[in-house]
Design a protein around this motif. Structure first.
Motif, PDB file in Angstrom:
ATOM      1  N   TYR A   1       0.839  -1.195   0.000  1.00  0.00           N
ATOM      2  CA  TYR A   1       0.000   0.000   0.000  1.00  0.00           C
ATOM      3  C   TYR A   1       0.877   1.249   0.000  1.00  0.00           C
ATOM      4  N   SER A   2       0.313   2.305  -0.581  1.00  0.00           N
ATOM      5  CA  SER A   2       1.086   3.534  -0.716  1.00  0.00           C
ATOM      6  C   SER A   2       0.159   4.721  -0.533  1.00  0.00           C
ATOM      7  N   GLN A   3       0.363   5.781  -1.362  1.00  0.00           N
ATOM      8  CA  GLN A   3      -0.309   7.053  -1.090  1.00  0.00           C
ATOM      9  C   GLN A   3      -1.838   6.977  -1.129  1.00  0.00           C
TER      10      GLN A   3
ATOM     11  N   GLY B   1       2.984 -10.751   4.023  1.00  0.00           N
ATOM     12  CA  GLY B   1       3.040  -9.644   4.971  1.00  0.00           C
ATOM     13  C   GLY B   1       2.510  -8.358   4.374  1.00  0.00           C
ATOM     14  N   PRO B   2       2.193  -7.388   5.234  1.00  0.00           N
ATOM     15  CA  PRO B   2       1.837  -6.051   4.761  1.00  0.00           C
ATOM     16  C   PRO B   2       3.104  -5.306   4.384  1.00  0.00           C
ATOM     17  N   PHE B   3       3.029  -4.422   3.391  1.00  0.00           N
ATOM     18  CA  PHE B   3       4.238  -3.749   2.914  1.00  0.00           C
ATOM     19  C   PHE B   3       3.915  -2.302   2.557  1.00  0.00           C
ATOM     20  N   SER B   4       4.418  -1.381   3.363  1.00  0.00           N
ATOM     21  CA  SER B   4       4.272   0.051   3.101  1.00  0.00           C
ATOM     22  C   SER B   4       5.352   0.493   2.127  1.00  0.00           C
ATOM     23  N   LEU B   5       4.921   1.045   0.987  1.00  0.00           N
ATOM     24  CA  LEU B   5       5.862   1.528  -0.023  1.00  0.00           C
ATOM     25  C   LEU B   5       5.998   3.037   0.124  1.00  0.00           C
ATOM     26  N   THR B   6       7.163   3.484   0.538  1.00  0.00           N
ATOM     27  CA  THR B   6       7.360   4.915   0.771  1.00  0.00           C
ATOM     28  C   THR B   6       7.557   5.660  -0.544  1.00  0.00           C
ATOM     29  N   GLY B   7       7.204   6.934  -0.516  1.00  0.00           N
ATOM     30  CA  GLY B   7       7.261   7.730  -1.735  1.00  0.00           C
ATOM     31  C   GLY B   7       8.624   8.301  -2.015  1.00  0.00           C
TER      32      GLY B   7
ATOM     33  N   ASN C   1      15.721   2.704   2.136  1.00  0.00           N
ATOM     34  CA  ASN C   1      14.595   2.485   1.234  1.00  0.00           C
ATOM     35  C   ASN C   1      13.426   1.811   1.944  1.00  0.00           C
ATOM     36  N   SER C   2      12.413   1.430   1.179  1.00  0.00           N
ATOM     37  CA  SER C   2      11.175   0.902   1.753  1.00  0.00           C
ATOM     38  C   SER C   2      11.344  -0.434   2.462  1.00  0.00           C
ATOM     39  N   GLU C   3      12.388  -1.180   2.138  1.00  0.00           N
ATOM     40  CA  GLU C   3      12.599  -2.481   2.794  1.00  0.00           C
ATOM     41  C   GLU C   3      13.670  -2.406   3.880  1.00  0.00           C
TER      42      GLU C   3
END
Length: 885
Positions: free
Chosen positions: A288-290, A321-327, A451-453
């Motif tokens: 999920y992202s913006q 797993g849930p994964f937040s993707l940063t901008g 980074n996001s990970e």
């Protein structure tokens, strides 16, 4: 001698490794780093064009005070004096920093240390508040810490990837291609895309759920209830590692399947299929992202997703797993050092007296902020009210990117003292600064990003500092010393700051906090320079390893358990009779934030060169807008005028517009001027995806298109949009007032030398005008005007800036706006990486190419970053369908 330097891309949160090669003549080329685990050599169009954005055009090269040149000592003395005076007269909360995910971690660390530990205020917030603070709030509620549990490898291993609120194909293209490649290897892998708009990401989707805006909570609450009802709950995991399940289920049980259908607007068959896929598939990753975060219910959306993964125990294990993707490239680094107003450094909590004491003792600071500071929206509102007396803005452009942008601009203008540290002199924000400080840009600065990970990588310098530009951390340290904090800010190099950052992460930790990079305490300059990408945590004495969190519990609440959060759907529809459309703002494929860097690249502007709004064909017809017409979008906060892009990818009643354009590139296209300052009650993140607006046709007397060798000056048109082009500039125009003499207008705007007469004509009856100005065989400028949108082959016209026009026939062909048979028009750019146009792809299909892969072999299109593959597929499918009729 040629020099190759491994560094990191400065754009999105994927954190791709790149190799910058400086040739003997000083030219720079950029390629993907095949050894970097974030991208393994792959780059998107923006990363591929990095070398085109590092020139010194428009750079701030020397400090300025009130618009005049100043020495560094004079500028820094003034900044320190103004901040010190404000603190003495009005208290520490009268000053603020507004920083950015464009900063390196070392810059971020020094800024946070100065404000929270030495000024004694938490009034430091970041533009990352606008992109991922709801993820932070959701993580902290559920996990007890801001922990991203998984790794990019999970995208390769998952059997179901759910992409919600994420146009991955355009915003994180390298990850999109990673999923596409995994799906090609394992055709049984499923992808679900959840988005009100059918974006290019949906091209690889087995199921596209076009939910109504802001109904994600209802969707995932319904899924949680379905998981429970169908026996998909991992009872052992829930019992051993979580609490709050009963309350969360009670809230979810009150939302029926029928209510989910009503709220989301989905067909029952699609909803059942999504619930079935999620229930039946063990290896599920939800990215999920913006689209999730940028909402007044963003934190609840995050927790609704986390609840589903906690209930099934699908977290922290390979492929799930849930994964937040940063901008942003270093949003995660900012989170690690406490760059948000409601956090402390090293993932410690500002609300915890023990954590505050720990950080203060480590820093040996005279004070420590004892309460959260002002979040971004509140910060600028406080400024408007006169409560902020001095503000330092670093590496961001809030006059364009903040909601209620006109009010933000007014607040900055009203602030008694404003400092801006940036690389570009002419930005919508820098124009209001009392002091402008020249910072180092990508290629010149040295530090780390995360980074996001959770992978920390080095960003290394390969260019000399231009003019008097200075690293942001050094600017901050110099001001801190002038404010009397000499010993605590006696840094000479970023390696020292990184070592201190690592030491704080390990200080009194022993596994009690997730963020620990103690293995890098004491890193010297050579070891820092050679630092390889690594994932945290990496405590002292631990070898580098790939890490996932929470497969066996180990959460960071006091009892070691995760929290289920009881969430309920909120009313999502904000439209009314006066504002009947829902505006969704976002990004496009080839531009970044407010275009201060990507706007320098002609290649990146070739795909989409002007601000636009996507409308459904029926909506466009009802408000009287035709193809390429202009549309005015208005809310109670402001209005913009942009080009209409009419497409069935857009849902009826909804409008999409990108957030990139600013006053440097368009007449009135700052879309955030339309967005109200509505925020999530927990995270403070603005809601940018669900704005009630009116849309109407913007009527003009004349449309225009022009190309010019020099940058146009003050077009003085109701609508204009400027973009860099190969060999010069391109300009789209719309006039509401009559222009007495087009030739005179062209001479002024395109700076045509005296004595150069135009070739062309003006037709008083039709209103058409076509004028071209030549200096010998060289085209200086050409302008095409008509009563309707100008039907001129754009890319062909741009190419004439670099062509030889000694032949008079070629000059007349240019005025006619038609390429000759020997120079076919490539059409609108589809593949920015290789400059391939739609007409070239059509020709390839007619020549026998019947797949994206076949087109790639002939034209190279789609073979680099791959973010254009969905568009290529659309062209191929359209051609084949037409041929079959």
């Amino acid at each position: 001698m040629e020099k190759a330097v491994k560094t990191t891309c400065p754009y999105c949160g994927v954190g791709c490794g790149v190799i910058a090669t400086v040739a003997q003549d000083g030219t720079v080329s950029v390629t993907g780093d095949p050894d970097h685990p974030s991208n393994y050599g792959r780059l998107c169009s923006k990363g591929s064009a990095l070398a085109e954005t590092i020139d010194l055009d428009g750079r701030i090269l020397h400090p300025e005070i009130g618009g005049r040149p100043a020495s560094w000592d004079e500028a820094l003395d003034l900044v320190a004096e103004k901040f010190t005076t404000a603190i003495a007269e009005h208290g520490p909360d009268s000053v603020a920093f507004y920083v950015s995910g464009q900063l390196l971690t070392e810059d971020y660390y020094v800024a946070n240390k100065l404000m929270k530990g030495f000024v004694g205020s938490a009034n430091i917030d970041t533009n990352s508040r606008l992109c991922m603070s709801s993820s932070v709030a959701g993580h902290r509620r559920a996990f007890g810490a801001d922990t991203v549990s998984g790794t990019y490898e999970d995208l390769d291993l998952a059997d179901l990837v759910v992409l919600t609120g994420s146009n991955l194909a355009w915003c994180h293209p390298v990850l999109y291609q990673r999923i596409a490649a995994a799906k090609a290897k394992r055709p049984g892998m499923k992808v679900v895309v959840i988005d009100p708009r059918r974006t290019m990401t949906a091209d690889i989707a087995d199921l596209h759920l076009a939910i109504r805006p802001d109904t994600d909570v209802a969707l995932f609450v319904g899924l949680f209830s379905h998981l429970v009802s169908n026996g998909a709950v991992d009872q052992n995991y829930v019992a051993a590692h979580t609490s709050g399940f009963a309350d969360a289920f009670a809230a979810a049980g009150g939302v029926s399947f029928g209510e989910v259908l009503e709220r989301t607007g989905l067909p029952a068959m699609q909803l059942r299929e999504f619930y079935r896929l999620f229930t039946a598939t063990e290896k599920v990753v939800t990215c999920y992202s913006q689209g999730v975060n940028q909402s007044s219910s963003g934190t609840d959306k995050v927790n609704a997703i986390l609840n589903c993964h906690l209930a099934t125990g699908r977290i922290g294990k390979p492929g799930m797993g849930p994964f937040s993707l940063t901008g942003q490239p270093n949003a995660m680094g900012g989170r690690e050092v406490g760059g948000l107003a409601n956090m402390l450094a090293a993932h410690m909590a500002i609300e915890s007296a023990d954590d505050r004491d720990r950080v203060q003792r480590f820093w040996a600071s005279p004070s420590i902020a004892d309460k959260p500071g002002l979040k971004a929206v509140d910060l600028f509102q406080a400024m408007a009210e006169g409560r902020i007396k001095a503000l330092w803005i670093m590496a961001t452009n809030p006059v364009v990117s903040m909601p209620d942008a006109e009010a933000v601009e007014a607040a900055i203008q009203a602030c008694p003292f404003v400092v801006v540290s940036d690389i570009i002199k002419q930005t919508d924000t820098a124009r209001h600064a009392d002091v402008v400080l020249p910072s180092l840009g990508w290629g010149e600065k040295s530090g780390t990003v995360t980074n996001s990970e959770r992978r920390i990588s080095r960003q290394r310098a390969f260019l000399d500092a231009p003019g008097e530009a200075m690293a942001d951390w050094r600017q901050l340290a110099e001001v801190a010393r002038r404010m009397g904090f000499v010993e605590a800010f006696a840094y000479d190099a970023p390696a020292e700051i990184f070592s201190e950052h690592a030491a704080l992460s390990a200080f009194e930790n022993a596994g009690s906090r997730d963020f620990d990079i103690g293995a890098h305490v004491g890193l010297d300059a050579d070891a820092y320079d050679a630092l390889e990408p690594f994932q945290w945590p990496r405590p002292m004495g631990q070898a580098r390893t790939e890490t996932r969190f929470f497969a066996d519990g180990g959460f960071y609440h006091a009892d070691g358990k995760a929290r289920f959060i009881a969430v309920e759907p909120a009313d999502a529809d904000r439209t009314n009779a006066d504002y009947p459309f829902t505006l969704n703002t976002g990004r496009i494929r080839d531009q970044w934030h407010t275009m201060t860097r990507t706007g320098k690249s002609a290649r990146l502007s070739s795909h989409i060169a002007e601000p636009f709004a996507e409308l459904h064909p029926r909506d466009a017809m009802e408000i009287g807008i035709g193809n390429a017409g202009l549309v005015e979008i208005e809310s109670p906060r402001g209005r913009v005028v942009v080009r209409a892009l009419i497409t069935e990818r857009q849902a009826r009643g909804s409008i999409f517009a990108p957030m990139h354009w600013n006053d440097q590139f368009a007449a009135k296209a700052r879309i955030d001027a339309v967005v109200p300052a509505i925020v999530d009650r927990l995270s403070g993140q603005p809601a940018s995806k669900n704005v009630a607006v009116a849309a109407r046709r913007f009527t003009v007397r004349h449309y225009g298109f022009a190309v010019s060798q020099v940058k146009p000056v003050d077009p003085d048109a109701a609508y204009w949009a400027l973009a860099k082009a190969e060999g010069g500039w391109r300009l789209e125009l719309g006039f509401t007032d009559p222009v007495a003499e087009w030739a005179d207008w062209c001479r002024r705007v395109f700076v045509i030398p005296d004595g150069v007469e135009p070739l062309g004509y003006t037709d008083a009856q039709t209103g058409d005008a076509r004028l071209a100005f030549f200096d010998g065989p060289r085209l200086l400028a050409a302008c095409f005007l008509a009563r309707e949108p100008v039907a001129v082959a754009r890319n062909w016209a741009i190419a004439q800036l670099s062509a030889d026009h000694a032949n008079l026939r070629k000059r007349f062909a240019l005025v006619a706006g038609r390429p000759g048979a020997d120079k076919p028009d490539p059409g609108a750019t589809v593949c920015a990486c290789f400059g391939v146009g739609v007409n070239q792809i059509v020709a390839a299909v007619r020549g026998g190419c019947q797949s994206v892969e076949a087109v790639g072999k002939v034209l190279n299109a789609g073979t680099n970053c791959g973010s254009c593959r969905a568009e290529i597929r659309g062209v191929v499918d359209g051609c084949l369908a037409a041929a079959a009729e």
